[in-house]
Scaffold this motif. Structure first.
Motif, mmCIF file in Angstrom:
data_model
loop_
_atom_site.group_PDB
_atom_site.id
_atom_site.type_symbol
_atom_site.label_atom_id
_atom_site.label_comp_id
_atom_site.label_asym_id
_atom_site.label_seq_id
_atom_site.Cartn_x
_atom_site.Cartn_y
_atom_site.Cartn_z
ATOM 1 N N LEU A 226 -106.691 13.944 -23.389
ATOM 2 C CA LEU A 226 -107.174 13.317 -21.982
ATOM 3 C C LEU A 226 -105.723 12.472 -21.515
ATOM 4 O O LEU A 226 -105.781 12.486 -20.016
ATOM 5 N N PRO A 227 -105.752 11.228 -21.811
ATOM 6 C CA PRO A 227 -104.325 9.720 -21.700
ATOM 7 C C PRO A 227 -103.595 11.121 -21.093
ATOM 8 O O PRO A 227 -103.509 11.000 -20.014
ATOM 9 N N SER A 228 -102.561 11.875 -21.314
ATOM 10 C CA SER A 228 -102.154 12.470 -20.794
ATOM 11 C C SER A 228 -101.998 13.063 -20.031
ATOM 12 O O SER A 228 -101.537 13.735 -18.824
ATOM 13 N N THR A 229 -102.800 14.302 -20.008
ATOM 14 C CA THR A 229 -103.449 14.914 -18.841
ATOM 15 C C THR A 229 -104.252 13.608 -17.556
ATOM 16 O O THR A 229 -103.389 14.043 -16.215
ATOM 17 N N ILE A 230 -105.178 13.342 -17.755
ATOM 18 C CA ILE A 230 -105.068 12.077 -16.507
ATOM 19 C C ILE A 230 -104.248 11.283 -16.234
ATOM 20 O O ILE A 230 -104.139 11.068 -15.021
ATOM 21 N N GLY A 231 -103.116 10.835 -16.992
ATOM 22 C CA GLY A 231 -101.255 10.288 -16.660
ATOM 23 C C GLY A 231 -100.523 11.560 -15.554
ATOM 24 O O GLY A 231 -100.507 10.801 -14.649
ATOM 25 N N LEU A 232 -100.825 12.564 -15.801
ATOM 26 C CA LEU A 232 -100.564 13.377 -14.316
ATOM 27 C C LEU A 232 -102.016 13.609 -13.511
ATOM 28 O O LEU A 232 -101.017 13.855 -12.064
ATOM 29 N N LEU A 233 -102.480 13.414 -13.869
ATOM 30 C CA LEU A 233 -103.845 13.805 -12.623
ATOM 31 C C LEU A 233 -103.518 12.290 -11.403
ATOM 32 O O LEU A 233 -103.764 12.783 -10.566
ATOM 33 N N MET A 234 -103.549 11.297 -11.916
ATOM 34 C CA MET A 234 -102.873 9.834 -11.605
ATOM 35 C C MET A 234 -102.034 10.290 -10.327
ATOM 36 O O MET A 234 -101.965 9.775 -9.346
ATOM 37 N N LEU A 235 -100.902 11.084 -11.771
ATOM 38 C CA LEU A 235 -99.891 11.192 -9.895
ATOM 39 C C LEU A 235 -100.338 12.045 -9.445
ATOM 40 O O LEU A 235 -99.627 11.741 -7.645
ATOM 41 N N ALA A 236 -101.055 12.375 -9.001
ATOM 42 C CA ALA A 236 -101.211 13.735 -8.320
ATOM 43 C C ALA A 236 -102.248 13.388 -7.082
ATOM 44 O O ALA A 236 -102.206 13.073 -5.950
ATOM 45 N N TYR A 237 -103.298 12.044 -7.320
ATOM 46 C CA TYR A 237 -104.199 11.391 -6.891
ATOM 47 C C TYR A 237 -102.770 9.924 -5.901
ATOM 48 O O TYR A 237 -103.108 10.201 -4.665
ATOM 49 N N THR A 238 -101.623 9.398 -6.449
ATOM 50 C CA THR A 238 -101.112 8.822 -5.478
ATOM 51 C C THR A 238 -100.199 9.640 -4.618
ATOM 52 O O THR A 238 -99.896 8.780 -3.690
ATOM 53 N N PHE A 239 -99.478 10.636 -5.311
ATOM 54 C CA PHE A 239 -99.306 11.840 -4.438
ATOM 55 C C PHE A 239 -100.115 11.805 -2.782
ATOM 56 O O PHE A 239 -99.642 12.189 -1.528
ATOM 57 N N GLY A 240 -100.937 12.100 -3.338
ATOM 58 C CA GLY A 240 -102.275 12.614 -2.400
ATOM 59 C C GLY A 240 -102.079 11.918 -1.552
ATOM 60 O O GLY A 240 -102.415 11.853 -0.543
ATOM 61 N N ASP A 241 -102.558 10.364 -1.696
ATOM 62 C CA ASP A 241 -102.764 9.180 -1.168
ATOM 63 C C ASP A 241 -101.399 8.623 0.066
ATOM 64 O O ASP A 241 -101.477 9.112 0.900
ATOM 65 N N LEU A 242 -100.847 8.971 -0.708
ATOM 66 C CA LEU A 242 -99.408 9.310 0.034
ATOM 67 C C LEU A 242 -99.190 9.648 1.506
ATOM 68 O O LEU A 242 -98.461 9.486 2.061
ATOM 69 N N ILE A 243 -99.347 11.345 0.885
ATOM 70 C CA ILE A 243 -99.543 12.175 2.001
ATOM 71 C C ILE A 243 -100.587 12.527 3.214
ATOM 72 O O ILE A 243 -99.841 13.411 3.350
ATOM 73 N N SER A 244 -101.530 11.544 2.692
ATOM 74 C CA SER A 244 -102.880 11.732 3.729
ATOM 75 C C SER A 244 -102.682 10.903 4.615
ATOM 76 O O SER A 244 -102.492 11.299 5.911
ATOM 77 N N SER A 245 -103.164 9.652 4.338
ATOM 78 C CA SER A 245 -103.751 8.478 5.839
ATOM 79 C C SER A 245 -101.911 8.246 6.607
ATOM 80 O O SER A 245 -101.993 8.860 7.816
ATOM 81 N N PRO A 246 -101.024 8.529 5.933
ATOM 82 C CA PRO A 246 -100.278 7.417 6.554
ATOM 83 C C PRO A 246 -99.186 8.522 7.511
ATOM 84 O O PRO A 246 -99.175 8.861 8.994
ATOM 85 N N PRO A 247 -99.307 9.883 6.963
ATOM 86 C CA PRO A 247 -98.711 11.522 7.946
ATOM 87 C C PRO A 247 -99.933 11.428 8.846
ATOM 88 O O PRO A 247 -99.730 11.745 10.037
ATOM 89 N N ALA A 248 -101.633 11.387 8.093
ATOM 90 C CA ALA A 248 -102.174 11.562 9.613
ATOM 91 C C ALA A 248 -102.120 10.585 10.543
ATOM 92 O O ALA A 248 -102.518 10.799 11.693
ATOM 93 N N GLY A 249 -101.867 8.729 10.493
ATOM 94 C CA GLY A 249 -102.197 8.604 11.653
ATOM 95 C C GLY A 249 -101.254 8.796 11.827
ATOM 96 O O GLY A 249 -100.982 8.215 13.648
ATOM 97 N N ALA A 250 -99.187 9.291 11.423
ATOM 98 C CA ALA A 250 -98.453 9.564 12.565
ATOM 99 C C ALA A 250 -99.198 10.921 13.720
ATOM 100 O O ALA A 250 -98.697 10.585 14.639
ATOM 101 N N ILE A 251 -99.918 11.473 12.563
ATOM 102 C CA ILE A 251 -100.267 12.320 13.329
ATOM 103 C C ILE A 251 -101.472 12.123 14.540
ATOM 104 O O ILE A 251 -101.228 12.398 15.978
ATOM 105 N N LEU A 252 -102.110 11.499 14.401
ATOM 106 C CA LEU A 252 -102.703 10.889 15.389
ATOM 107 C C LEU A 252 -102.057 10.487 16.774
ATOM 108 O O LEU A 252 -102.462 10.149 17.959
ATOM 109 N N ASP A 253 -101.213 9.953 16.786
ATOM 110 C CA ASP A 253 -100.271 8.967 17.613
ATOM 111 C C ASP A 253 -99.514 9.788 18.392
ATOM 112 O O ASP A 253 -99.357 9.877 19.611
ATOM 113 N N LYS A 254 -99.278 11.142 17.977
ATOM 114 C CA LYS A 254 -98.239 11.919 18.344
ATOM 115 C C LYS A 254 -99.296 12.578 18.742
ATOM 116 O O LYS A 254 -98.166 13.390 19.943
#
Length: 324
Positions: A257-285
């Motif tokens: 679990l520690p190794s698999t959770i490490g990768l899943l945390m990367l998924a959550y991190t990338f998910g946060d990066l490509i969700s809200s900031p682009p969503a804000g840009a979509i709202l503006d544009k």
């Protein structure tokens, strides 16, 4: 685990204390942004990885209760910090909040203990797991789920003010409703997951979250459907957060679990990066800051993709409906 959690408590608390002395945006970005985020991640990882190791029959419920703690803490601490900033100023509000984090999370870190040691010679983040189609589907389910999870929490309060014409305090109430129902959802979905299977529950909750966004939030611009969408999303999206670690432990074993959770945390991190900031840009544009239609579709597509990944994983593991 104790050291990891203790470091997280110290880094998070010190980040807020140092941020209280900052007077420029880039300094706040480094302290209250990056430093606090890194410390909070260390605390969050321990909350994800420990409960599945100690429970078998009630693994999903135990994990849901543990993850619900982050929602409860975030709910009351945000109000407490805002009240302190109003009464005694931003600087001392941040300092006291930092001291609270160190004072509570520091001592409790010594109570944490791993049941299983990590697999020998296994990296903290083992990229070889991505070669397994089961883990690849779980990884992208977490990635897309994280993308869809954060957007409503960021933009529903703004929607209530811009589209519905409500006050800022009303928007804060919507945020509180979502956090409150998410807390209940994390525990309730854990209880349901132990009975009908954590992956089955994850598929259902992700689908319901998607429907709440696309069926209730997207086509309507009135208060009733909007509040219903917020409640349904808050309740069901809690399963996206609390059930993925349980599914991971059930499929790949708690010792890995520690190794698999490490990768899943990367998924959550990338998910946060490509969700809200682009969503804000979509709202503006595309929405010119006032039309949320494109943003809501963007949100719903991610949740739909996460649902598809969950269902494909369910089919690969077993085609018997509702088999645990």
């Amino acid at each position: 685990t104790r050291l990891l959690s203790l470091c997280g408590a110290l880094i998070s608390g010190l980040a807020l204390i140092i941020a209280s002395f900052c007077n420029s945006p880039w300094k706040l970005l480094l302290t209250q942004g990056l430093m606090f985020g890194a410390g909070g991640s260390l605390l969050y990882i321990t909350g994800l990885t420990l409960p599945p190791q100690w429970f078998t029959k009630y693994r999903a419920l135990a994990t849901g209760i543990a993850i619900a703690g982050s929602g409860i803490g975030g709910l009351w601490l945000s109000f407490a910090t805002r009240a302190m900033m109003t009464s005694i100023g931003r600087q001392w509000g941040l300092r006291i909040t930092g001291l609270i984090i160190i004072g509570i999370c520091g001592p409790t870190s010594w109570l944490m203990r791993m049941r299983f040691q990590a697999v020998r010679n296994e990296r903290v983040i083992e990229l070889a797991f991505l070669r397994d189609c089961r883990f690849a589907l779980l990884f992208f389910a977490a990635l897309f789920g994280a993308c869809g999870f954060y957007i409503p929490f960021y933009f529903m309060p703004s929607y209530s003010a811009i589209v519905l014409g409500k006050s800022n305090s009303w928007g804060t109430s919507i945020s509180s409703i979502m956090n409150g129902t998410s807390i209940f959802g994390r525990v309730a979905m854990g209880l349901v997951g132990d009975r009908v299977g954590s992956l089955n529950t994850l598929c259902t909750m992700t689908l319901l979250s998607c429907l709440g966004i696309l069926v209730l939030w997207l086509p309507f611009t009135s208060v009733g459907p909007f509040v219903a969408a917020a409640v349904i999303f808050g309740l069901c999206s809690g399963g996206i957060v609390s059930l993925i670690p349980v599914v991971t432990a059930n499929i790949f074993g708690v010792k890995r679990l520690p190794s698999t959770i490490g990768l899943l945390m990367l998924a959550y991190t990338f998910g946060d990066l490509i969700s809200s900031p682009p969503a804000g840009a979509i709202l503006d544009k595309y929405g010119h800051g006032t039309s949320f239609t494109s943003l809501i579709i963007y949100n719903g597509v991610f949740l739909a993709l996460s649902t598809i990944c969950d269902i494909l994983l369910r089919i690969i593991l077993s085609r018997k409906l509702w088999e645990k």
